[in-house]
Design an enzyme around this catalytic site. Structure first.
Site, mmCIF file in Angstrom:
data_model
loop_
_atom_site.group_PDB
_atom_site.id
_atom_site.type_symbol
_atom_site.label_atom_id
_atom_site.label_comp_id
_atom_site.label_asym_id
_atom_site.label_seq_id
_atom_site.Cartn_x
_atom_site.Cartn_y
_atom_site.Cartn_z
ATOM 1 N N ASP A 19 0.845 -1.198 0.000
ATOM 2 C CA ASP A 19 0.000 0.000 0.000
ATOM 3 C C ASP A 19 0.882 1.250 0.000
ATOM 4 O O ASP A 19 1.624 1.490 0.964
ATOM 5 C CB ASP A 19 -0.868 -0.032 1.268
ATOM 6 C CG ASP A 19 -2.099 0.832 1.142
ATOM 7 O OD1 ASP A 19 -2.118 1.713 0.263
ATOM 8 O OD2 ASP A 19 -3.038 0.641 1.938
ATOM 9 N N ASP A 20 0.827 2.013 -1.066
ATOM 10 C CA ASP A 20 1.604 3.252 -1.169
ATOM 11 C C ASP A 20 3.114 3.029 -1.093
ATOM 12 O O ASP A 20 3.860 3.944 -0.773
ATOM 13 C CB ASP A 20 1.225 4.269 -0.067
ATOM 14 C CG ASP A 20 -0.181 4.826 -0.230
ATOM 15 O OD1 ASP A 20 -0.861 4.464 -1.200
ATOM 16 O OD2 ASP A 20 -0.583 5.631 0.624
ATOM 17 N N CYS B 183 -5.558 3.918 -4.539
ATOM 18 C CA CYS B 183 -5.842 2.554 -4.048
ATOM 19 C C CYS B 183 -7.016 1.862 -4.726
ATOM 20 O O CYS B 183 -6.865 0.784 -5.293
ATOM 21 C CB CYS B 183 -6.154 2.545 -2.562
ATOM 22 S SG CYS B 183 -5.064 3.490 -1.545
ATOM 23 N N HIS C 232 -10.977 -2.333 -0.113
ATOM 24 C CA HIS C 232 -11.156 -0.992 -0.684
ATOM 25 C C HIS C 232 -11.993 -0.920 -1.964
ATOM 26 O O HIS C 232 -11.857 0.012 -2.762
ATOM 27 C CB HIS C 232 -9.801 -0.296 -0.910
ATOM 28 C CG HIS C 232 -9.836 1.134 -0.471
ATOM 29 N ND1 HIS C 232 -8.717 1.949 -0.408
ATOM 30 C CD2 HIS C 232 -10.878 1.903 -0.055
ATOM 31 C CE1 HIS C 232 -9.070 3.132 0.022
ATOM 32 N NE2 HIS C 232 -10.373 3.136 0.249
ATOM 33 N N ASP D 229 0.215 -0.747 -4.934
ATOM 34 C CA ASP D 229 -1.010 -0.266 -5.582
ATOM 35 C C ASP D 229 -0.844 1.065 -6.313
ATOM 36 O O ASP D 229 -1.558 1.353 -7.272
ATOM 37 C CB ASP D 229 -2.179 -0.197 -4.585
ATOM 38 C CG ASP D 229 -1.940 0.768 -3.431
ATOM 39 O OD1 ASP D 229 -0.804 1.242 -3.241
ATOM 40 O OD2 ASP D 229 -2.917 1.048 -2.701
ATOM 41 N N ASN D 230 0.059 1.900 -5.802
ATOM 42 C CA ASN D 230 0.331 3.194 -6.460
ATOM 43 C C ASN D 230 1.653 3.702 -5.910
ATOM 44 O O ASN D 230 2.228 3.105 -4.992
ATOM 45 C CB ASN D 230 -0.804 4.207 -6.230
ATOM 46 C CG ASN D 230 -1.282 4.298 -4.805
ATOM 47 O OD1 ASN D 230 -2.396 3.900 -4.475
ATOM 48 N ND2 ASN D 230 -0.431 4.802 -3.926
#
Ligand SMILES: *[C@@H]1O[C@H](CO)[C@@H](O)[C@H](O)[C@H]1NC(C)=O
Ligand SMILES: *[C@@H]1O[C@H](CO)[C@@H](O)[C@H](O)[C@H]1NC(C)=O
Ligand SMILES: *[C@@H]1O[C@H](CO)[C@@H](O)[C@H](O)[C@H]1NC(C)=O
Ligand SMILES: *[C@@H]1O[C@H](CO)[C@@H](O)[C@H](O)[C@H]1NC(C)=O
Ligand SMILES: *[C@@H]1O[C@H](CO)[C@@H](O)[C@H](O)[C@H]1NC(C)=O
Length: 493
Positions: A33-34, A73, A136, A283-284
């Site tokens: 995540d991130d 996300c 999410h 995810d990003n």
């Protein structure tokens, strides 16, 4: 016996098995995540605090040119699980131009019932699927993972935002399958002051247990392991707190790296490593707007999360399958999270749905034969295609970092990295004279290749979602490049 059956049988024999009933390979997708491209030692992070991921890369295939489908996300995760761009799977917004869509707790929407997710398709081959961590894709009951193909879930429908005050805005729930088992900050403690939480350890244990159970039962499985420790507020358990040279964010990375090492070791100890495809990515891009203590590194790339500059879209990525994917390889393939959908179907012998456009590419020839496939990368922000990459060239048709309004409140999507005319604070259209970068020479997107002459040829098709237009887009880019007098073929390396 049909030809298809023959091929499947032969394929199963070739893939081989340790013992017992033959089944297709297990799939593990580890989605951070991130986490940024520059957070891994193998991508040059100077503290070298990801020994397990670095070994995973040494035993597998590293992807320096791997992309998300959207720099936020929810749309990114929706694209991974559907193999489709957010403009097709519904995770985009039309209520404001070029705004990324996502599902905070106030939003009542979620993944469309019409979308077909990877675990639903894998059921055709009797796969057991589990999601651990962040979902999410909607928090109302009809949108939850067990309604969309997953058999098991431990985690949460949202990020661990908070803590919130109970009565007016409750903390985010944590689910054990279909039952809510507690809430972040309550039963599942996150100490925002010290940064201590045991959640990564819980997600690790859930993962190891699931793998053991399926191995014992000799059932093929799909594990979608999506911990969120590197999302602000970042956290780590006591053993890792204060250990990183990079601060608390680095502590979170070290704990995730350690967990990944344990999961891979577990596969080896169970003897199922050579029948398991493991893919690691994020995810990003790193959430550089959260500040140095709460975010990671996008390496040499411009800006971060939320933007369609390289820092928002380029992801760390490693594929691992001992005996099948050659060890120590680097693939310069332009690849995407959506390809994980298509590749998972391909290696498990499941056909993709034929009633809709799938944007993912089957990476099997890349993984098993080190082939390079010709394909563009489309950079979307919300409903707007902002940029296209083909080979080393990237063309921006729109630029935007964030609004002056937001910027003036102190939120900066490109801290220390502003490039005049590129990281614009108003949405700028460049269709008539696109901004072109050569990512090989200029990975940081700082030196646009200036166009001379009239821009009339560029105003076609840019606003339409790709599909049938891919060839048009490709030739458009080639036209742009030819117009510049750049010679030589545009290739993937
Ligand atoms: C997988 O590994 C096991 C030992 O861990 C070995 O016995 C088996 O032959 C291997 N299978 C393949 C297809 O490499
Ligand atoms: C919760 O938040 C609301 C709105 O901000 C506030 O009015 C209320 O006093 C808070 N309650 C507690 C227990 O903090
Ligand atoms: C989730 O529930 C199962 C039983 O359904 C239980 O065995 C498991 O320990 C629970 N997991 C957690 C982390 O509470
Ligand atoms: C984490 O687990 C340890 C050991 O069980 C416990 O002492 C500690 O209080 C837990 N920390 C948090 C923040 O839950
Ligand atoms: C494998 O790569 C070789 C050399 O690049 C190529 O000729 C061959 O067609 C590829 N095979 C497959 C199955 O992709």
């Amino acid at each position: 016996m049909s030809l298809k059956t023959v091929i499947c049988v032969l394929w199963a024999v070739c893939v081989g098995h340790t013992e017992g009933i033959q089944h297709g390979p297990n799939i593990i997708i580890m989605l951070m995540d991130d986490m940024g491209w520059g957070d891994l030692g193998v991508f040059g992070e100077p503290s070298k605090e990801t020994p397990n991921l670095d070994v995973m890369a040494a035993q597998g295939m590293l992807f320096p040119n791997f992309y998300t489908a959207n720099p936020l996300c929810s749309p990114s995760r929706a694209a991974l699980l559907t193999g489709r761009l957010p403009v097709r799977n519904g995770f985009y917004t039309t209520n404001a131009h070029a705004r990324n869509a996502y599902t905070p707790q106030e939003i009542v929407g979620g993944i469309s019932q019409d979308e077909i997710l990877l675990p639903e398709l894998l059921k055709k081959k009797d796969y057991v699927s589990k999601i651990i961590g962040k979902w999410h894709l909607g928090h109302r009951s009809q949108y939850l993972p067990l309604k969309h193909g997953f058999d098991e879930w431990f985690g949460s429908p949202n990020c661990h935002f908070g803590p919130y005050n109970n009565s007016v805005r409750p903390n985010i729930p944590v689910y054990n399958n279909s039952e809510m088992t507690g809430r972040y900050y309550e039963e599942f403690e996150i100490n925002v002051k010290t940064g201590e939480s045991n959640l990564t350890q819980i997600y690790l244990k859930e993962g190891l247990d699931f793998i053991s159970q399926q191995a014992t039962a000799q059932r093929p499985f799909f594990l979608y392991w999506a911990p969120d420790a590197t999302h602000s507020p970042v956290y780590a358990s006591e053993r890792f707190l204060g250990k990183s040279q990079r601060g608390r964010y680095g502590d979170a990375v070290m704990e995730l790296d350690d967990s990944i090492g344990q999961i891979l070791a577990h596969l080896v100890s169970l003897g199922i490593h050579n029948n398991t495809l493991v893919f690691f990515t994020s995810d990003n891009g790193a959430a550089v707007m959260s500040g140095a203590h709460q975010s990671g590194s996008n390496g040499p790339f411009l800006c971060g999360k939320e933007t369609t500059f390289e820092g928002g879209m380029r992801e760390p990525a490693i594929a691992w399958w001992p005996g099948r994917i050659p060890a120590g390889t680097v693939s310069y393939q332009l690849a995407s999270v959506m390809d994980l959908f298509s590749t998972s179907l391909s290696v498990t012998g499941v056909l993709p749905p034929d009633d809709r456009v799938i944007d993912g590419l089957d990476l099997s020839p890349v993984l098993f034969n080190n082939s390079l496939l010709d394909r563009p990368i489309f950079y979307y922000r919300g409903n707007q295609m902002m940029a296209v990459r083909i080979g080393q060239y990237k063309v921006h048709y729109w630029t935007w970092s964030n609004s002056w309004e937001e910027y003036n409140t102190g939120i900066n999507f490109c801290p220390g990295q502003e490039v005049p005319g590129v990281t614009t604070h108003t949405q700028e259209e460049h269709t008539m004279q696109p901004l072109i970068f050569h990512l090989g020479q200029d990975p940081g997107e700082r030196y646009p290749i200036r166009l001379h002459g009239e821009g009339g040829v560029y105003d076609l098709y840019w606003d339409q979602p790709p599909g049938g237009d891919r060839n048009v887009m490709a030739s458009l880019l080639r036209t742009s490049v030819a117009h510049l007098g750049i010679t030589g073929p545009i290739t993937a390396d």
